[in-house]
Design an enzyme around this catalytic site. Structure first.
Site, mmCIF file in Angstrom:
data_model
loop_
_atom_site.group_PDB
_atom_site.id
_atom_site.type_symbol
_atom_site.label_atom_id
_atom_site.label_comp_id
_atom_site.label_asym_id
_atom_site.label_seq_id
_atom_site.Cartn_x
_atom_site.Cartn_y
_atom_site.Cartn_z
ATOM 1 N N SER A 64 12.807 60.722 42.721
ATOM 2 C CA SER A 64 14.140 61.328 42.742
ATOM 3 C C SER A 64 14.578 61.558 44.180
ATOM 4 C CB SER A 64 14.117 62.663 42.000
ATOM 5 O OG SER A 64 15.301 63.389 42.232
ATOM 6 N N ARG A 66 18.401 62.961 44.857
ATOM 7 C CA ARG A 66 19.332 64.065 44.724
ATOM 8 C C ARG A 66 18.736 65.267 44.000
ATOM 9 N NH1 ARG A 66 21.283 59.596 45.646
ATOM 10 N NH2 ARG A 66 20.065 58.826 43.888
ATOM 11 N N ARG A 115 11.052 66.575 35.578
ATOM 12 C CA ARG A 115 11.675 65.251 35.445
ATOM 13 C C ARG A 115 10.632 64.376 34.754
ATOM 14 N NH1 ARG A 115 15.966 63.017 38.463
ATOM 15 N NH2 ARG A 115 15.977 60.754 38.646
ATOM 16 N N HIS A 142 20.391 64.388 30.659
ATOM 17 C CA HIS A 142 20.336 64.717 32.090
ATOM 18 C C HIS A 142 21.355 65.839 32.346
ATOM 19 C CE1 HIS A 142 19.531 64.517 36.207
ATOM 20 N NE2 HIS A 142 19.846 63.264 36.499
ATOM 21 N N GLN A 145 22.967 66.888 35.966
ATOM 22 C CA GLN A 145 23.904 65.892 36.491
ATOM 23 C C GLN A 145 25.293 66.085 35.906
ATOM 24 O OE1 GLN A 145 23.679 63.245 38.873
ATOM 25 N NE2 GLN A 145 25.883 63.424 38.518
ATOM 26 N N ASN A 193 20.984 58.091 29.107
ATOM 27 C CA ASN A 193 20.915 59.552 29.097
ATOM 28 C C ASN A 193 22.132 60.208 29.742
ATOM 29 O OD1 ASN A 193 20.202 58.674 31.674
ATOM 30 N ND2 ASN A 193 18.254 59.775 31.744
ATOM 31 N N ASP A 257 27.072 53.989 35.570
ATOM 32 C CA ASP A 257 25.730 54.326 36.023
ATOM 33 C C ASP A 257 24.935 53.034 36.096
ATOM 34 O OD1 ASP A 257 23.455 55.790 36.703
ATOM 35 O OD2 ASP A 257 22.919 56.224 34.631
ATOM 36 N N SER A 261 17.541 51.179 34.505
ATOM 37 C CA SER A 261 16.916 52.426 34.919
ATOM 38 C C SER A 261 15.445 52.203 35.258
ATOM 39 C CB SER A 261 17.041 53.472 33.806
ATOM 40 O OG SER A 261 18.394 53.769 33.534
ATOM 41 N N CYS A 299 26.527 58.607 39.281
ATOM 42 C CA CYS A 299 25.512 59.619 39.601
ATOM 43 C C CYS A 299 24.544 59.183 40.693
ATOM 44 C CB CYS A 299 24.754 60.032 38.341
ATOM 45 S SG CYS A 299 23.673 58.752 37.670
ATOM 46 N N LEU A 300 24.539 57.884 41.043
ATOM 47 C CA LEU A 300 23.680 57.338 42.088
ATOM 48 C C LEU A 300 22.198 57.359 41.641
ATOM 49 C CD1 LEU A 300 25.263 58.969 45.271
ATOM 50 C CD2 LEU A 300 25.952 56.901 44.075
ATOM 51 N N ARG A 327 25.304 68.449 43.024
ATOM 52 C CA ARG A 327 24.038 68.637 42.315
ATOM 53 C C ARG A 327 23.343 69.912 42.797
ATOM 54 N NH1 ARG A 327 21.255 64.726 40.187
ATOM 55 N NH2 ARG A 327 20.314 66.486 39.078
#
Length: 344
Positions: A64, A66, A115, A142, A145, A193, A257, A261, A299-300, A327
């Site tokens: 992660s 952010r 997470r 999530h 976010q 998500n 997004d 993932s 959301c990056l 965030r």
């Protein structure tokens, strides 16, 4: 010697925004705005540090940027300590069960930010933990976010409605309940998500959602059922399509997004084929007929196939970096609510 028995109270958790009312969520966003004002304009020595002496365990099974930075800096802002525990640092999922880890870790800290991979993992942590658990991401939801997304949307429309000059921060003068209802969000991408959390948060706040996902990339039925029920109560709309242009029509906010993932790398070739035509561009937005003052969110981290540079780096349209900064403040508000006040 007689022992002292203290009945342990069941802790409150933050697993998904589906567990909370619109007023609770919007108040959390409002509190986030206040924390942002404090961080930007209040002298450090005047800021209260209610979590002095408290520790938050930060259990991350996935990498992660952010979320980790926001969590650690939030605990520091509140006067507490964040203890990062990555997959290489503890026995989680290796030589010790999730149940045992939850009981051991929660006996030594005041809260857990986790997470994880499967949503069942965050549910197990919450069930077995003796302290509040915050979902920093699971494969189903999530929540932190989406709080940041609500905050960012509020800021944009608050500043626009009140003619706030660029560079001046005053988004705390209105409550989000005054700015968010009636907006329409277009989602263009995977039924992941992020979209699922949008569906259980936005409609209950009066925000309509139109989601365009390729065939086979749909959301869980229980999530859809929650969204439709909330929309019915607030007058918002929830629609699904496989055509991005249909979702974008009359939208205020366009969100996408990643299509691939973490953990889905082997599917990348197939996914890039399946998502052909889903890249967010100004041409797609024009063909879809978004509102003239549309804004873009992500959301990056971002990959170019999801949105081109023209949209992503547009200084007037794209609020992705403001969204990322927020965030920190929404996570601050959640940590303060659970570890300081005891509930959302």
């Amino acid at each position: 010697m007689t022992g002292i028995h203290i009945e342990a109270k069941k802790p409150n958790h933050f697993i998904t925004t589906a567990d909370f009312t619109a007023e609770q969520l919007l108040d959390l966003v409002y509190n986030s705005l206040q924390f942002k004002v404090q961080a930007k304009y209040t002298p450090s020595e005047e800021i209260k540090r209610p979590l002095a002496g408290k520790t938050l365990a930060v259990l991350f099974s996935k990498r992660s940027t952010r979320t980790r930075i926001a969590t650690e800096s939030s605990m520091a802002f509140l006067g507490g300590h964040a203890m990062f525990l990555g997959s290489q640092d503890i026995q989680l999922g290796v030589n010790e069960s999730l149940l045992d880890t939850a009981r051991v870790v929660s006996s030594m800290v005041h809260g857990i930010m986790a997470r994880v991979k499967g949503h069942d993992e965050i549910e197990t942590l919450a069930k077995e933990s003796s302290v509040p658990v915050i979902n920093a991401l699971s494969d189903k939801y999530h929540p932190t976010q989406i709080l940041a997304d609500l905050m960012t949307i509020h800021e944009y429309y608050h500043n626009k409605n009140n003619n706030v000059p660029e560079g001046i921060y005053s988004a705390h003068t209105q409550h989000p309940r005054e700015t968010l209802p009636g907006k329409k969000v277009a989602w263009v991408g995977d039924g992941n998500n992020i979209l699922q959390e949008i569906l259980v948060a936005f409609p209950k706040c009066g925000i309509s959602v139109a989601a365009a996902c390729p065939p086979g990339y749909t959301c869980d039925q229980d999530v859809i059922d929650i969204a439709l029920a909330d929309a019915k109560k607030t007058g918002a709309s929830v629609t699904f399509t496989t055509q991005p242009e249909e979702a974008i029509k009359d939208s205020d906010i366009i969100i996408t997004d990643t299509w691939v993932s973490m953990g889905q790398e082997e599917e990348k070739k197939k996914r890039l084929i399946d998502f052909k035509g889903y890249q967010v561009t100004k041409d797609l937005i024009a063909r879809g007929g978004a509102k003239p003052d549309w804004i873009f969110m992500h959301c990056l981290p971002r990959k170019p196939e999801e949105v081109d540079d023209e949209v992503f780096y547009d200084k007037e349209r794209s609020v992705v970096f403001q969204e990322a900064e927020n965030r920190k403040y929404t996570i601050t508000a959640v940590i303060d609510a659970l570890l300081n006040k005891g509930s959302i």
